[in-house]
Design a protein around this motif. Sequence first.
Motif, PDB file in Angstrom:
ATOM      1  N   GLN A  86      29.505  21.994  78.194  1.00  0.00           N
ATOM      2  CA  GLN A  86      29.483  20.765  77.391  1.00  0.00           C
ATOM      3  C   GLN A  86      29.230  19.538  78.259  1.00  0.00           C
ATOM      4  N   LYS A 121      29.903  24.118  70.321  1.00  0.00           N
ATOM      5  CA  LYS A 121      30.588  24.225  69.034  1.00  0.00           C
ATOM      6  C   LYS A 121      29.950  23.241  68.058  1.00  0.00           C
ATOM      7  N   THR A 122      30.085  23.530  66.802  1.00  0.00           N
ATOM      8  CA  THR A 122      29.444  22.709  65.766  1.00  0.00           C
ATOM      9  C   THR A 122      29.866  21.243  65.853  1.00  0.00           C
ATOM     10  N   LYS A 123      31.150  21.002  66.059  1.00  0.00           N
ATOM     11  CA  LYS A 123      31.620  19.613  66.124  1.00  0.00           C
ATOM     12  C   LYS A 123      30.988  18.863  67.297  1.00  0.00           C
ATOM     13  N   ASP A 124      30.755  19.580  68.409  1.00  0.00           N
ATOM     14  CA  ASP A 124      30.127  18.945  69.570  1.00  0.00           C
ATOM     15  C   ASP A 124      28.625  18.758  69.348  1.00  0.00           C
ATOM     16  N   GLU A 174      27.309  18.039  66.484  1.00  0.00           N
ATOM     17  CA  GLU A 174      27.205  16.868  65.612  1.00  0.00           C
ATOM     18  C   GLU A 174      27.285  15.579  66.422  1.00  0.00           C
ATOM     19  N   LEU A 175      28.158  15.570  67.404  1.00  0.00           N
ATOM     20  CA  LEU A 175      28.261  14.399  68.280  1.00  0.00           C
ATOM     21  C   LEU A 175      27.008  14.265  69.151  1.00  0.00           C
ATOM     22  N   LEU A 226      22.019  22.855  64.359  1.00  0.00           N
ATOM     23  CA  LEU A 226      22.892  22.498  63.227  1.00  0.00           C
ATOM     24  C   LEU A 226      22.270  22.917  61.896  1.00  0.00           C
ATOM     25  N   ARG A 285      22.924  26.541  61.423  1.00  0.00           N
ATOM     26  CA  ARG A 285      24.328  26.832  61.148  1.00  0.00           C
ATOM     27  C   ARG A 285      24.788  26.275  59.806  1.00  0.00           C
ATOM     28  N   LYS A 286      24.260  25.089  59.455  1.00  0.00           N
ATOM     29  CA  LYS A 286      24.667  24.420  58.227  1.00  0.00           C
ATOM     30  C   LYS A 286      23.412  23.989  57.439  1.00  0.00           C
TER      31      LYS A 286
END
Length: 229
Positions: A177, A198-201, A203-204, A223, A226-227
Motif C-alpha cells: 500500500q 483492499k477495496t477501501k484503499d 477507493e481512496l 473497482l 469488484r463493484k
Amino acid sequence: MEEQRAIGLDLSLTSPDVIEILFEDASDSNIFLEVFHANKERPEVLKLLYEHPSTPDDVRTAVASVLHLPVLRKETEPVKRPVVTEEVEEKRKESLLIKIQRLPVPKRRLLALRGGREIRSILIKDTNKDVVLSVIENPKITESEIEMIARQRSIPEEVLRMIASNREWMKNYSIVQALVTNPKTPPGIAIGFVPNLKTKDLELLEKNRNVSEAVRAAAKRVLQVRKPR
C-alpha cells in the motif's frame, strides 16, 4: 559493489573507525560480541572493545583474556550511572550523525550494510544513492522500516524498485500500500500492485491526486470489476 557488500558484512575486514561508530548505535548491543568473535587477531579492534564504556562485562572479560590485560573488577558498591536526559540523548545522536557524515562514501556504504536501526535511520537520508541502496541491503532491516521508507517521497526511485522486487517484502500489505500510494514509485511498478489493494484503499487511491493518472485509472478499473456500476 559485491566486494564492498562482502566487506561490510565481514566485521574482520571492517576499519576500526567504522566499528567504533557501530558501537555507538544503542539499538544493537549484540554488535560487541560479534566484533569480538570476528577480530580476535586484530589487537587495535580488541582494544576498542576493552575500553568502550558500553562493552558488556562478559565481552570485556573475554577481550582481557586475549590481550592479557587485567580483568576490570566491578566496584563493591553499585556505581550510580548518570541519568540520560533528553538533552544528553539529543547530543549523543547529533554526535553520531556528525561522525557518520564525516566518513567517505565507501565507509558510509559499509556502515549502511552493517549498522543497527539508529545508523540505518541516519543513512537512509544520505545524499548518496549508493549509500541508501546499501541500507536496503542490510540483513537486519525490518519490514516496519521498509514500510516507512516506501512511503518517503524523497527516496530515490531505485530504492523503490528494489523494494518492489523483493517477494518477501511484497507479501506485507502495508508495504504494498505504501509503494502504490507513493507518487515517486514508477507507475509501471505501482499499477502491477493495484489489484492487491483492499477495496477501501482502492477507493481512496482513485481519488488521490498525488499519484499519476495511470495509477488512478488502474484503481478505477479494478473497482469496476469488484463493484460493477
